[in-house]
Design a protein around this motif. Sequence first.
Motif, PDB file in Angstrom:
ATOM      1  N   ASN A 129      10.895  59.968  18.485  1.00 22.39           N
ATOM      2  CA  ASN A 129       9.630  59.899  17.747  1.00 22.39           C
ATOM      3  C   ASN A 129       8.573  59.185  18.577  1.00 22.39           C
ATOM      4  O   ASN A 129       8.279  59.616  19.684  1.00 22.39           O
ATOM      5  N   GLY A 130       8.021  58.055  18.117  1.00 18.21           N
ATOM      6  CA  GLY A 130       6.906  57.433  18.828  1.00 18.21           C
ATOM      7  C   GLY A 130       7.297  56.391  19.854  1.00 18.21           C
ATOM      8  O   GLY A 130       6.422  55.665  20.332  1.00 18.21           O
ATOM      9  N   GLN A 159      16.493  61.596  13.438  1.00 14.61           N
ATOM     10  CA  GLN A 159      15.749  62.696  12.859  1.00 14.61           C
ATOM     11  C   GLN A 159      14.323  62.641  13.374  1.00 14.61           C
ATOM     12  O   GLN A 159      13.886  61.638  13.925  1.00 14.61           O
ATOM     13  N   GLY A 160      13.615  63.741  13.242  1.00 12.63           N
ATOM     14  CA  GLY A 160      12.268  63.814  13.788  1.00 12.63           C
ATOM     15  C   GLY A 160      12.274  64.452  15.173  1.00 12.63           C
ATOM     16  O   GLY A 160      13.088  65.324  15.479  1.00 12.63           O
ATOM     17  N   ARG A 161      11.375  63.992  16.028  1.00 13.13           N
ATOM     18  CA  ARG A 161      11.215  64.550  17.374  1.00 13.13           C
ATOM     19  C   ARG A 161      11.981  63.693  18.373  1.00 13.13           C
ATOM     20  O   ARG A 161      11.783  62.483  18.458  1.00 13.13           O
ATOM     21  N   PRO A 196       2.344  67.168  18.469  1.00 10.01           N
ATOM     22  CA  PRO A 196       3.603  67.891  18.229  1.00 10.01           C
ATOM     23  C   PRO A 196       3.372  69.393  18.300  1.00 10.01           C
ATOM     24  O   PRO A 196       2.298  69.894  17.989  1.00 10.01           O
TER      25      PRO A 196
END
Length: 649
Positions: free
Chosen positions: A328-329, A156-158, A244
């Motif tokens: 994510n990161g 989930q997320g980017r 983002p």
Amino acid sequence: MGTILVNARLWWRPTVFLMLAGAPLMAQGTAGSSRGGPETTVPGVPAMPEARGPLELRVIYPKWKDLVVARDTSFIFGSVGNGTASLTVNGYSVPVWPNGAWFAWIPFPQDSLMEFRLIARTESESAELTYVAQRASRYIPPPAPVWIDTTAVQPQGRVWWPAGEEIPLSVRAAPGATVRAILDDGTVIPLVADPAPAAVPWGIRAFGREPARLRQDLDETRYVGVLVARTIGPDPGPIVGGPPRVESGHSTSPPAIIEAIIGADTARVDWPIQLAVVAGPPVVVELDDDPDGAGDTDGITIGRAAPGSTFHWFFPRGTRAAVTGRINGTIRLQLSQYANAWVPEEEARALPQGMPRPSSRVGFLTLTPEEDRVSVLIPMDHRVPFRVDEGDSSISLRLYGAHGDPNWIRYGGTDPLVHRVDWVQDRSDEVVLDFRLSQPVWGYRTSWVGNDLVLEIRRPPVIDPDRPLRNRLIVVDPGHPPVGAKGPTGLREAEANLAVALRVRTLLERAGARVVMTRTSDSSVGLRPRIQLADSIGAELLVSIHNNALPDGVNPFVAQGSSVFYFHPQSLPLAREIQRALVRRLQLRNLGVSRGNLALTRPTWMPAVLTEGLFIMMPEQEAVLRTAEGQQLYALAVVEGIEAFLAPQ
């Protein structure tokens, strides 16, 4: 004392406890009367002093702000002010040591905010304390026919992923459900049940010594599926750098949902994901662990085999690689056709678009013998990723994205340290250089000079067989502060570590060693300055002194003792010798030597170990650390272990 409300549910798995007279059957050392725990476990140390003051209930651990990570049973400890007191915690009888320390291993409340009621009594007075601590949040299924755990939807997320490459999906939902993901264009991705043993908390897995707590029931709530990379939701922005991005005017409806169905009942939740397809030439990045130029880093970016896994690669600043994905990161670097590494996105700087994938020719090798090392110059076209591995008497350097052309390997005379150098094109784009040494590996380090890679192989020091410690340069590190554990009566680990380390220094200097301390007062020193000190002065050994505590949920009555940690193979013999001496001197349980990914064990220029002599969280061992005799026994063990390591075999 303040409290912080935790607006979350807990996923609770009850445990069956053996009960005696209304209290849980405690581990050895806590059964019997609640008064008078064991006085000491270390011979030659004075009896624990007796506390006869007024009752004063204190809880040292957990602090109210700590998030306790425990499924059912865990520990809570502190002091009561009077060693003759009796004590109960939530109705369970708890032993009190002569110095007023107490330690409880009991079932913990099931709530997010856990309430502990402490009642202490002596012949003349009583005291009560209601203490609140927080439990880390876990999901509890609702009393409904079907449910979905929104915290367990992955990914989930980017997310950025190559076109055509599969992405594994997983979610927790009610057993027996039909589970599927539905994308905004109507595409349906089925998720199938994948029952497996429930995960064991990391602390119990790493330190637990009770087989029953390692066995887990079958978790029938896990569902898995496969998504072939495609665009989902708004554009998440650039794969490296930049904030983002959310497309203006994008629909407010979710880009995807997760659905679980049992009969006529359905549970449906949004799938919070922005997925971009990576296509075309890759983005090439240059690694830099100090993007803001603060100058307080070690110049190394850590690479992992998977997001969240342990350290595996150590990339020097300036290393380049192509980016093939991101969650994510964390970005995924393609090291070669056969290897990928995950690194923090914030430590990667995107190079201009159109930069080709890094690739390098490995040219002629030149070895230069020096007084304390042999330096190897490895000509390269580009700063490609690499990894160093060592054997007992060998160092192997694997260069990714490289092809070999070391037509000449010049040894630089007849220096005996590097016995032989071999190379092989191990795979189509990986070169392996093997350095066979005539002595065991003592230390090494790498650095970039322009685009050339320099490998420095350290020469072992010349040891006086009659006085092995004479003229040896040793860095002694009293671990902490900041942070560190604390004993039931409030002894800080940083304070105990310093007391032992100062005695280690005295003993080493008496034996002729040159000793440098990372601190000599109760001052806060960061991890990086400690390591930089040892490296900058060319220390021959690095020993970090600590005293232990356990993660939540691990029974300390069966898992405590003496241990020593190392990281690189060159440090294992030193760790073993110190461990033998600790067990002989302190006579605590032998927890053995462990490979631990710790900052003070990761230096490569010298053997480096971290000792955990006693468990400061245990009342009798905290009391030992308060005595000069206990500190001296610990220090003697460390010095005897170092001397045994240095002595000719």
